[in-house]
Scaffold this motif. Structure first.
Motif, short mmCIF file in Angstrom:
data_model
loop_
_atom_site.label_atom_id
_atom_site.label_comp_id
_atom_site.label_asym_id
_atom_site.label_seq_id
_atom_site.Cartn_x
_atom_site.Cartn_y
_atom_site.Cartn_z
N ARG A 45 33.25 -38.52 -75.51
CA ARG A 45 33.71 -39.78 -76.06
C ARG A 45 35.22 -39.75 -76.20
NH1 ARG A 45 32.25 -40.24 -82.46
NH2 ARG A 45 33.63 -38.58 -83.15
N PHE A 46 35.81 -40.93 -76.19
CA PHE A 46 37.26 -41.08 -76.25
C PHE A 46 37.59 -42.16 -77.27
CE2 PHE A 46 36.12 -39.61 -72.08
CZ PHE A 46 37.04 -38.61 -71.82
N PRO A 47 38.60 -41.93 -78.10
CA PRO A 47 38.98 -42.96 -79.06
C PRO A 47 39.57 -44.17 -78.35
CG PRO A 47 40.56 -41.15 -79.12
CD PRO A 47 39.45 -40.74 -78.20
N ASN A 48 39.35 -45.33 -78.90
CA ASN A 48 39.86 -46.59 -78.38
C ASN A 48 41.17 -46.87 -79.12
OD1 ASN A 48 40.01 -48.94 -77.00
ND2 ASN A 48 38.23 -49.88 -77.93
N LYS A 49 42.28 -46.35 -78.61
CA LYS A 49 43.56 -46.37 -79.32
C LYS A 49 44.31 -47.69 -79.14
CE LYS A 49 44.23 -41.42 -78.92
NZ LYS A 49 45.17 -40.38 -78.52
N GLU A 50 45.17 -47.97 -80.11
CA GLU A 50 46.01 -49.17 -80.06
C GLU A 50 46.83 -49.23 -78.78
OE1 GLU A 50 46.40 -51.86 -82.16
OE2 GLU A 50 44.61 -51.10 -83.18
N ARG A 51 47.32 -48.09 -78.32
CA ARG A 51 48.17 -48.08 -77.12
C ARG A 51 47.42 -48.43 -75.85
NH1 ARG A 51 49.39 -42.22 -74.94
NH2 ARG A 51 47.45 -41.19 -75.50
N TYR A 52 46.10 -48.54 -75.92
CA TYR A 52 45.30 -48.92 -74.77
C TYR A 52 45.17 -50.44 -74.65
CZ TYR A 52 43.79 -44.02 -74.93
OH TYR A 52 43.73 -42.66 -74.97
N MET A 53 45.84 -51.19 -75.50
CA MET A 53 45.76 -52.65 -75.47
C MET A 53 46.43 -53.19 -74.21
SD MET A 53 46.58 -53.57 -79.40
CE MET A 53 45.49 -54.89 -79.81
N HIS A 62 37.18 -53.99 -77.73
CA HIS A 62 37.92 -54.13 -78.97
C HIS A 62 37.10 -53.94 -80.23
CE1 HIS A 62 36.29 -58.09 -78.08
NE2 HIS A 62 36.46 -58.41 -79.34
N ASN A 63 35.78 -53.99 -80.16
CA ASN A 63 34.95 -53.79 -81.34
C ASN A 63 34.50 -52.36 -81.52
OD1 ASN A 63 35.06 -56.48 -82.13
ND2 ASN A 63 33.38 -57.03 -80.77
N CYS A 64 34.89 -51.48 -80.62
CA CYS A 64 34.44 -50.09 -80.65
C CYS A 64 35.58 -49.16 -81.05
CB CYS A 64 33.94 -49.65 -79.28
SG CYS A 64 32.58 -50.65 -78.67
N ARG A 65 35.31 -48.24 -81.92
CA ARG A 65 36.31 -47.23 -82.26
C ARG A 65 36.35 -46.14 -81.19
NH1 ARG A 65 36.80 -43.39 -87.48
NH2 ARG A 65 38.84 -42.60 -86.93
N TYR A 66 35.19 -45.84 -80.59
CA TYR A 66 35.10 -44.83 -79.54
C TYR A 66 34.30 -45.40 -78.39
CZ TYR A 66 36.65 -41.20 -82.76
OH TYR A 66 37.37 -40.45 -83.63
N ARG A 67 34.61 -44.93 -77.18
CA ARG A 67 33.80 -45.22 -76.00
C ARG A 67 33.14 -43.91 -75.60
NH1 ARG A 67 31.65 -49.32 -75.15
NH2 ARG A 67 31.51 -48.95 -72.95
N GLN A 68 31.90 -43.98 -75.21
CA GLN A 68 31.14 -42.80 -74.85
C GLN A 68 30.71 -42.88 -73.40
OE1 GLN A 68 28.22 -41.50 -77.74
NE2 GLN A 68 26.72 -41.27 -76.12
N TYR A 69 30.84 -41.77 -72.68
CA TYR A 69 30.50 -41.71 -71.26
C TYR A 69 29.65 -40.49 -71.00
CZ TYR A 69 34.38 -44.96 -70.98
OH TYR A 69 35.20 -46.03 -71.16
#
Length: 73
Positions: A45-53, A62-69
């Motif tokens: 899993r990877f955090p969904n960071k502000e800098r990824y906007m 945008h509703n997820c804190r983390y994405r999982q693969y």
């Protein structure tokens, strides 16, 4: 758990692959291994960071804190 999974992955891989594990981009993106089913899948899993906007100020998920693969064989 992440370090234990990475250690197990390294034990399972042949030593002559020449690959850097974990990949540098994985570390840069603060990836975390969360599950390993030997011979079947590796889940991270990877955090969904502000800098990824994007330029409009939205993140793809945008509703997820983390994405999982998962990578499955």
């Amino acid at each position: 758990m992440s370090k234990e999974i990475m250690q197990r992955v390294l034990e399972l891989m042949p030593s002559e692959t020449g690959m850097d594990l974990p990949p540098k981009i994985f570390m840069d993106m603060d990836g975390e291994f969360i599950d390993l089913v030997e011979g079947v899948s590796l889940t991270a899993r990877f955090p969904n960071k502000e800098r990824y906007m994007n330029p409009m100020g939205f993140r793809r998920h945008h509703n997820c804190r983390y994405r999982q693969y998962s990578i499955a064989s």
